[in-house]
Design an enzyme around this catalytic site. Structure first.
Site, mmCIF file in Angstrom:
data_model
loop_
_atom_site.group_PDB
_atom_site.id
_atom_site.type_symbol
_atom_site.label_atom_id
_atom_site.label_comp_id
_atom_site.label_asym_id
_atom_site.label_seq_id
_atom_site.Cartn_x
_atom_site.Cartn_y
_atom_site.Cartn_z
ATOM 1 N N CYS A 2 0.825 -1.214 0.000
ATOM 2 C CA CYS A 2 0.000 0.000 0.000
ATOM 3 C C CYS A 2 0.857 1.262 0.000
ATOM 4 O O CYS A 2 1.964 1.276 0.520
ATOM 5 C CB CYS A 2 -0.915 0.008 1.220
ATOM 6 S SG CYS A 2 -1.947 -1.462 1.380
ATOM 7 N N ARG A 27 3.314 1.274 -6.788
ATOM 8 C CA ARG A 27 3.417 0.237 -5.766
ATOM 9 C C ARG A 27 2.339 -0.830 -5.915
ATOM 10 O O ARG A 27 2.423 -1.899 -5.325
ATOM 11 C CB ARG A 27 3.323 0.872 -4.375
ATOM 12 C CG ARG A 27 4.515 1.743 -4.031
ATOM 13 C CD ARG A 27 4.307 2.479 -2.723
ATOM 14 N NE ARG A 27 4.301 1.576 -1.583
ATOM 15 C CZ ARG A 27 5.365 1.225 -0.884
ATOM 16 N NH1 ARG A 27 6.551 1.681 -1.236
ATOM 17 N NH2 ARG A 27 5.262 0.431 0.157
ATOM 18 N N TRP A 82 -3.860 -1.998 -1.447
ATOM 19 C CA TRP A 82 -3.726 -3.285 -2.131
ATOM 20 C C TRP A 82 -4.427 -4.301 -1.249
ATOM 21 O O TRP A 82 -3.976 -4.605 -0.150
ATOM 22 C CB TRP A 82 -2.244 -3.622 -2.286
ATOM 23 C CG TRP A 82 -1.926 -4.735 -3.226
ATOM 24 C CD1 TRP A 82 -1.878 -4.681 -4.580
ATOM 25 C CD2 TRP A 82 -1.555 -6.086 -2.871
ATOM 26 N NE1 TRP A 82 -1.504 -5.903 -5.103
ATOM 27 C CE2 TRP A 82 -1.301 -6.784 -4.080
ATOM 28 C CE3 TRP A 82 -1.423 -6.767 -1.654
ATOM 29 C CZ2 TRP A 82 -0.925 -8.119 -4.099
ATOM 30 C CZ3 TRP A 82 -1.051 -8.099 -1.685
ATOM 31 C CH2 TRP A 82 -0.805 -8.767 -2.899
ATOM 32 N N ASN A 106 -0.443 0.347 6.171
ATOM 33 C CA ASN A 106 0.247 -0.565 5.259
ATOM 34 C C ASN A 106 0.722 -1.735 6.105
ATOM 35 O O ASN A 106 1.454 -1.553 7.072
ATOM 36 C CB ASN A 106 1.438 0.135 4.594
ATOM 37 C CG ASN A 106 2.221 -0.793 3.674
ATOM 38 O OD1 ASN A 106 1.780 -1.887 3.354
ATOM 39 N ND2 ASN A 106 3.398 -0.351 3.253
ATOM 40 N N GLU A 486 14.873 -15.687 -14.098
ATOM 41 C CA GLU A 486 14.476 -14.285 -14.064
ATOM 42 C C GLU A 486 13.711 -13.898 -15.332
ATOM 43 O O GLU A 486 12.713 -13.178 -15.275
ATOM 44 C CB GLU A 486 15.709 -13.397 -13.895
ATOM 45 C CG GLU A 486 15.452 -11.902 -14.023
ATOM 46 C CD GLU A 486 14.457 -11.363 -13.014
ATOM 47 O OE1 GLU A 486 14.003 -10.216 -13.201
ATOM 48 O OE2 GLU A 486 14.116 -12.069 -12.045
ATOM 49 N N LYS A 490 9.904 -12.422 -15.414
ATOM 50 C CA LYS A 490 9.621 -11.129 -16.036
ATOM 51 C C LYS A 490 8.479 -11.256 -17.027
ATOM 52 O O LYS A 490 7.577 -10.407 -17.080
ATOM 53 C CB LYS A 490 10.891 -10.633 -16.739
ATOM 54 C CG LYS A 490 11.077 -9.153 -16.820
ATOM 55 C CD LYS A 490 11.059 -8.459 -15.476
ATOM 56 C CE LYS A 490 12.003 -9.060 -14.481
ATOM 57 N NZ LYS A 490 11.625 -8.872 -13.094
ATOM 58 N N GLU A 493 4.950 -12.090 -15.200
ATOM 59 C CA GLU A 493 4.367 -11.091 -14.316
ATOM 60 C C GLU A 493 3.773 -9.904 -15.065
ATOM 61 O O GLU A 493 2.864 -9.254 -14.548
ATOM 62 C CB GLU A 493 5.370 -10.624 -13.267
ATOM 63 C CG GLU A 493 6.562 -9.851 -13.765
ATOM 64 C CD GLU A 493 7.538 -9.506 -12.635
ATOM 65 O OE1 GLU A 493 7.124 -9.504 -11.458
ATOM 66 O OE2 GLU A 493 8.709 -9.249 -12.936
ATOM 67 N N LYS A 608 5.047 -3.467 -5.734
ATOM 68 C CA LYS A 608 6.481 -3.275 -5.928
ATOM 69 C C LYS A 608 7.280 -3.787 -4.739
ATOM 70 O O LYS A 608 8.289 -4.458 -4.888
ATOM 71 C CB LYS A 608 6.775 -1.789 -6.166
ATOM 72 C CG LYS A 608 8.248 -1.472 -6.408
ATOM 73 C CD LYS A 608 8.755 -2.106 -7.690
ATOM 74 C CE LYS A 608 10.181 -1.724 -7.990
ATOM 75 N NZ LYS A 608 10.707 -2.449 -9.160
#
Length: 613
Positions: A2, A27, A82, A106, A486, A490, A493, A608
């Site tokens: 959040c 975020r 969130w 948060n 990785e 990537k 997501e 994030k």
């Protein structure tokens, strides 16, 4: 997770809060709201007014413009939520009010159900489904006129993670804040006082800030910020300096932050490597990291989450290769529940972009309890992990706004290489000449990445051909397998295409049953010692109808019939080729997502910084 913003000063708080929330949109969130002190009509007393809504900050801004009218306010708090406890709804959105307390939060209150039952016994029932409202109710229940006392009594009852900003209706133009786990940073300027969950929200006001310590209470007014420690004693917090300016947190003409950050990688790498290169050798003197840290170490554990964990896999490969010391890489969310074996000869390396990742912080604390040495790789000065680690190496990536990490990943990998070089040099496993050669190659990697950035048209063309895929597989061996993990993350997501990475040698052990006609396979083959094996694996998937995208070094000879697309990297030492291939995989994920019309910077359901377990 959040986003939190609080402002008290001499300008319009509503505008300051909306502006702050806009900077925190990256975020990840699903609703937004603000609360502020105002006076209505002829009433001379201050009241708290709350406006909140499901959707984007732009929706909130419209609602504020309609509902706030001519409200005059210089103090308020704002939040982007969130959802964790309770669905996405206006009621569950923040801020929450209970009696004289209005709060944004948060984190997660783990014992909220027990607290709710205790409150219900007193006839107090929540309006929402959130643990955050329960926290507000607990604080209000403890409140007898002294805000700091009420906060202290309340947090003694709360289990879990939290960053609170609180308004008390009878203390106008004042914001109170406290945290446990979830980050809060604050600053005082000539325009007033500001507090936020991320320094990105502060940089338009000042480059000087402090991190609120856990359990300490801040009181913000337009004139000052006063901070009390756990014992109620006032003290002056340590002030940190932001080394980048507000332009670094803006898109700079790019459609998405992710593309901007991909293209910032050469500079970020130079900024991270150059301060640790003294007389051509790896050196951590400026970081205050003594060589004694690496002495008498017989085991290294690297723990991290997500992308940072993948950087750890690269570090494992390089440290074991050069230092011949066993290294394990552990997912931080699992690590501390496995009763791990650590002692004073163990070095725990934690990696976290934010320095606030909850699971990684918990792993660090466990290691310290058991006497292990600790070294952290983080991007944020003054963050919890940085403060609590024995030693810290900062990655100088600047702000990374896109949820999908790009430049943070490559600078983390570069620091892992630097650790391997310094450790090997101290141990006498490599000579100064060899160390100098490695450092030169690492520094030159930044320039070679600049060459790969010119591959954008080629990768965009490949990406357009992958948008209809329902499954994509990544293959690699050694360093290339670590990178493939990785690359797969990537892609999945931000494009929402199911993707998995496999060590290529595992194909015959089940995975190859998933390879059918036109299934895309992205094969990374930059390492000469396993190149022939990789080509054999590629032939296996090719013979079963796979659509192959092959990434190799410049000196690799490949039959044109082996793949549909062949990406040839600039000439470089194979140990450093994964840096170049990483950019290709970042580009690929980006262009697939763009072609699908998705929000590249803010993928669904993702945040994030993960500051709760």
């Amino acid at each position: 997770m959040c986003g939190i913003i609080g402002y008290v000063g001499i300008t319009d708080a509503k505008k300051a809060l909306i502006k702050g929330l806009q900077t925190l949109e990256y975020r990840g969130y699903d609703s937004a709201g603000i609360s502020y002190f105002t006076r209505e009509g002829e009433d001379t007393s201050d009241k708290i007014k709350t406006i909140k809504t499901v959707g984007k900050v732009s929706c909130l801004k419209d609602k504020v413009n309609q509902a706030a009218g001519e409200d005059i306010t210089t103090c308020g708090i704002g939040h982007t939520r969130w959802a964790t406890h309770g669905g996405v709804s206006d009621t569950n959105s923040h801020p929450h009010t209970a009696g004289k307390v209005t709060l944004i939060h948060n984190g997660i209150i783990e014992n909220y159900k027990q607290l709710q039952e205790e409150l219900e016994e007193k006839g107090l029932t929540p309006v929402s489904q959130t643990d955050s409202e329960i926290a507000a109710m607990v604080i209000n229940d403890c409140y007898t006129g002294d805000p700091e006392s009420a906060i202290r009594r309340a947090i003694a009852k709360l289990d879990g993670a939290y960053g609170f900003c609180i308004l008390f209706s009878d203390f106008p133009d004042t914001i109170y804040a406290v945290r446990n786990g979830s980050p809060l940073v604050a600053a005082h300027t000539d325009k007033g006082s500001i507090i936020a969950s991320d320094m990105v929200a502060l940089v338009s006001y000042t480059k000087h800030y402090f991190v609120l310590k856990e359990g300490h209470i801040a009181r913000l007014t337009k004139d000052e910020i006063l901070v009390q420690d756990e014992n109620g004693e006032l003290y002056g917090p340590t002030i940190h300096h932001i080394s980048w300016d507000v332009a670094a947190a803006k898109k700079g003409g790019y459609d998405y932050f992710m593309m901007k950050e991909i293209r910032e990688q050469p500079e970020a790498l130079r900024n991270t490597i150059k301060p640790r290169m003294v007389n051509g050798l790896p050196d951590f003197s400026e970081d205050g990291v003594s060589d004694t840290l690496f002495q008498d170490v017989n085991r290294i554990i690297i723990t991290a989450c997500g992308t940072a964990m993948h950087a750890g896999l690269m570090g494992k490969n390089m440290i074991e290769r050069l230092c011949r010391v066993p290294v394990t890489v552990e997912i931080a969310s699992e690590f501390r529940y496995q009763n791990p074996i650590m002692d004073e000869k163990t070095l725990l390396i934690t990696i976290s972009q934010s320095g606030e990742t909850a699971d990684t912080l918990a792993a660090l604390r466990l290691a310290k309890e058991r006497g292990a040495k600790t070294l952290s790789v983080v991007n944020v000065k003054g963050s919890s992990i940085a403060r609590e680690s024995d030693f810290v190496l900062y990655t100088h990536a600047g702000p990374e706004i896109a949820v999908a990490s790009t430049k943070a990943y490559t600078v983390q990998v570069s620091v892992m290489y630097l650790i391997a070089f310094r450790f090997a040099l101290i141990q006498g496993k490599i000579s100064e000449k060899e160390a100098s050669e490695y450092m030169t190659e690492l520094m030159n990697t930044a320039s070679r990445i600049s060459e790969v950035l010119d591959y954008d048209n080629q990768i965009e063309s490949i990406g357009k051909r992958l948008t209809k895929a329902s499954d994509i597989f990544f293959l690699g061996r050694g360093l290339d397998y670590a990178l493939s993990c990785e690359g797969s993350l990537k892609l999945k997501e931000i494009s929402y295409i199911h993707s998995e990475a496999y060590a290529a040698g595992e194909l015959k052990h089940g995975t190859i049953s998933l390879i059918t006609d036109n299934v895309p396979v992205i094969a990374v083959a930059t390492q000469p010692d396993v190149f022939a094996k990789m080509i054999s694996n590629v032939q296996e998937v090719r013979s079963r109808g796979a659509k192959v995208i092959l990434i190799t070094g410049q000196d690799s000879s490949v039959d044109a019939a082996l793949c549909d697309h062949h990406v040839v990297l600039p000439e470089t030492d194979p140990l450093f080729a994964p840096f170049l291939a990483a950019v290709v995989l970042q580009y690929l994920a980006y262009y697939v997502a763009v072609e699908k019309g998705l929000n590249v910077d803010q993928p669904r359901n993702l945040a994030k910084s993960v500051t709760v377990e």
